[in-house]
Design an enzyme around this catalytic site. Structure first.
Site, PDB file in Angstrom:
ATOM      1  N   GLY A  12       0.841  -1.208   0.000  1.00  0.00           N
ATOM      2  CA  GLY A  12       0.000   0.000   0.000  1.00  0.00           C
ATOM      3  C   GLY A  12       0.869   1.249   0.000  1.00  0.00           C
ATOM      4  NE  ARG A  73      -2.064  -4.778  -1.232  1.00  0.00           N
ATOM      5  CZ  ARG A  73      -1.788  -3.979  -0.194  1.00  0.00           C
ATOM      6  NH1 ARG A  73      -0.702  -4.180   0.528  1.00  0.00           N
ATOM      7  NH2 ARG A  73      -2.592  -2.991   0.141  1.00  0.00           N
ATOM      8  CG  ASP A 104       3.017  -6.543   7.653  1.00  0.00           C
ATOM      9  OD1 ASP A 104       2.571  -5.999   6.629  1.00  0.00           O
ATOM     10  OD2 ASP A 104       2.311  -7.193   8.443  1.00  0.00           O
ATOM     11  CB  THR A 130       2.390   0.914   6.046  1.00  0.00           C
ATOM     12  OG1 THR A 130       0.995   0.697   6.330  1.00  0.00           O
ATOM     13  CG2 THR A 130       3.164   0.618   7.326  1.00  0.00           C
ATOM     14  CG  ASP A 132      -2.203  -0.022   7.695  1.00  0.00           C
ATOM     15  OD1 ASP A 132      -3.083   0.805   7.419  1.00  0.00           O
ATOM     16  OD2 ASP A 132      -1.989  -1.051   7.024  1.00  0.00           O
ATOM     17  CG  ASP A 134       0.793  -2.453  10.346  1.00  0.00           C
ATOM     18  OD1 ASP A 134       1.671  -1.801   9.725  1.00  0.00           O
ATOM     19  OD2 ASP A 134       0.062  -3.282   9.786  1.00  0.00           O
ATOM     20  NE  ARG A 176      -2.359  -4.515   6.867  1.00  0.00           N
ATOM     21  CZ  ARG A 176      -1.190  -5.067   6.651  1.00  0.00           C
ATOM     22  NH1 ARG A 176      -1.121  -6.153   5.911  1.00  0.00           N
ATOM     23  NH2 ARG A 176      -0.095  -4.568   7.161  1.00  0.00           N
TER      24      ARG A 176
HETATM   25  O1  F6P Z   1      -1.889  -1.249   4.407  1.00  0.00           O
HETATM   26  C1  F6P Z   1      -2.402  -0.049   3.932  1.00  0.00           C
HETATM   27  C2  F6P Z   1      -3.871  -0.199   3.625  1.00  0.00           C
HETATM   28  O2  F6P Z   1      -4.366   1.024   3.121  1.00  0.00           O
HETATM   29  C3  F6P Z   1      -4.743  -0.688   4.799  1.00  0.00           C
HETATM   30  O3  F6P Z   1      -5.049   0.329   5.704  1.00  0.00           O
HETATM   31  C4  F6P Z   1      -5.926  -1.243   4.071  1.00  0.00           C
HETATM   32  O4  F6P Z   1      -6.582  -2.223   4.839  1.00  0.00           O
HETATM   33  C5  F6P Z   1      -5.317  -1.841   2.832  1.00  0.00           C
HETATM   34  O5  F6P Z   1      -4.063  -1.195   2.632  1.00  0.00           O
HETATM   35  C6  F6P Z   1      -6.135  -1.687   1.591  1.00  0.00           C
HETATM   36  O6  F6P Z   1      -5.482  -2.338   0.568  1.00  0.00           O
HETATM   37  P1  F6P Z   1      -5.904  -2.244  -0.972  1.00  0.00           P
HETATM   38  O7  F6P Z   1      -5.509  -0.884  -1.463  1.00  0.00           O
HETATM   39  O8  F6P Z   1      -5.124  -3.335  -1.620  1.00  0.00           O
HETATM   40  O9  F6P Z   1      -7.384  -2.430  -0.995  1.00  0.00           O
END
Ligand code: F6P
Length: 335
Positions: A12, A73, A104, A130, A132, A134, A176
């Protein structure tokens, strides 16, 4: 001795990633190193899709959200073959050090890569990026501050309409599976309730709903609006379901808003730009020092730059401070 440094942004995207790219590039060039950037996260490494990074290519990017290297990803990094290909690219392109800016999942990629590209071949460094927040080994990840600011200003606007209609508003924020964003945003907005992993047992949602209804009823006798900040992935059925449950009470008029990806975009806050710049400089300094022998994350803890073994970081949790959760709960009890 001249070195070749490669950068990629993965997972992300987070505001401030561009500041980190700029900082690594300028620091590397100052040392007389060559700098390249792989596109689309680990996919670009596997496919050898890259660009040369110059002072010109990183001009005027620090204030931009997203990442000039794109992000993605990369399912191939979960396969032995994909990781082999990534290591082969590093060897073929004579890369001496790879810096990955991500969360992570991206750091798990570095650990996997390590099996095929050991320290006598090169250096692997992760910078925490990130929204998050986290990751252990750092107080804040790159992007967290901006996401909190963005969500705060969005909820301030929602508050105006919630006040006008004297209604309950549920705003769902990202994060997340943790509540760093939910707690920071909830507190900065003066939310009447924060529902997050740290203070709610999702198996006990009926009791939480009852508490919430009692708090709303009490609060609405004082003033109109009642703001609930809800962590994503917490409530069964999400904010839509919570809204429907609250609206089953005839006296409650609830609305909802999922903030979603706006939390990932926008110009990075000054705090994120500065953090990313410092971490980028520190990464190049670590490469120059030649002391990094295993995949290493560089983070900032209580004002100090800190190097941590990524294998250890991935074993650790970074919960929202329990004292903070407790203090917030006692404040809520005053309603
Ligand atoms: O990890 C960053 C994040 O924005 C999270 O807060 C969220 O759950 C996830 O990525 C969303 O991912 P995507 O953009 O693949 O839907």
């Amino acid at each position: 001795m001249s070195k070749k440094i490669a950068i990629l942004t993965s997972g992300g995207d987070a505001p401030g990633m561009n500041s980190a790219i700029r900082s690594v590039t300028l620091s590397a060039l100052r040392c007389g190193f060559e700098c390249i950037g792989f596109y689309h996260g680990y996919n670009g490494l596997i496919e050898q899709e890259f660009c040369s990074l110059s002072a010109h290519s990183v001009t005027d990017i620090t204030q931009q959200g997203g990442t000039i290297l794109k992000s993605a990803r990369c399912p191939a990094m979960h396969t032995e073959e994909g990781v082999q290909q990534a290591a082969n690219s590093l060897r073929k392109l004579h890369v001496d050090a790879l810096i990955v800016i991500g969360g992570d999942g991206s750091f798990r990629g570095l650990e996997a890569l390590w099996q095929h590209w050991q320290h006598w071949q090169g250096t692997l460094i992760g910078l925490p990026g990130t929204i998050d927040n986290d990751l252990a080994g750092c107080d804040n990840t790159i992007g967290f501050s901006t996401a909190v600011n963005t969500a705060t200003s969005a909820i301030d606007k929602i508050r105006d309409t919630a006040n006008a209609f004297e209604r309950v508003f549920i705003t769902e924020v990202m994060g997340r599976h943790n509540g760093h964003i939910a707690f920071h945003v909830g507190i900065s907005c003066g939310a009447e309730a924060i529902l997050s992993f740290e203070n709610c047992d999702p198996n006990n949602h009926q009791a939480i709903e009852a508490q919430l209804i009692a708090a709303i009823t009490k609060q609405q006798q004082k003033h109109g609006s009642f703001m609930i900040v809800l962590a994503e992935n917490l409530w069964p059925g999400g904010s839509q379901a919570l809204k429907a449950q609250l609206n089953n009470q005839t006296e409650i008029n609830a609305a909802m808003c999922v903030l979603g990806h706006i939390q990932r975009g926008g110009a990075p806050s000054a705090e994120d730009r500065i953090l990313a710049t410092e971490l980028g400089i520190a990464a190049v300094e670590a490469i120059v020092a030649g002391t990094v022998t295993t995949p290493t994350m560089i983070g900032k803890v209580q004002g100090q730059l800190l190097q941590s073994d990524i294998a250890e970081i991935l074993q650790q949790q970074k919960p929202v401070s329990p004292q903070w959760v407790k203090r917030y709960q006692s404040y809520l009890a005053e309603l």
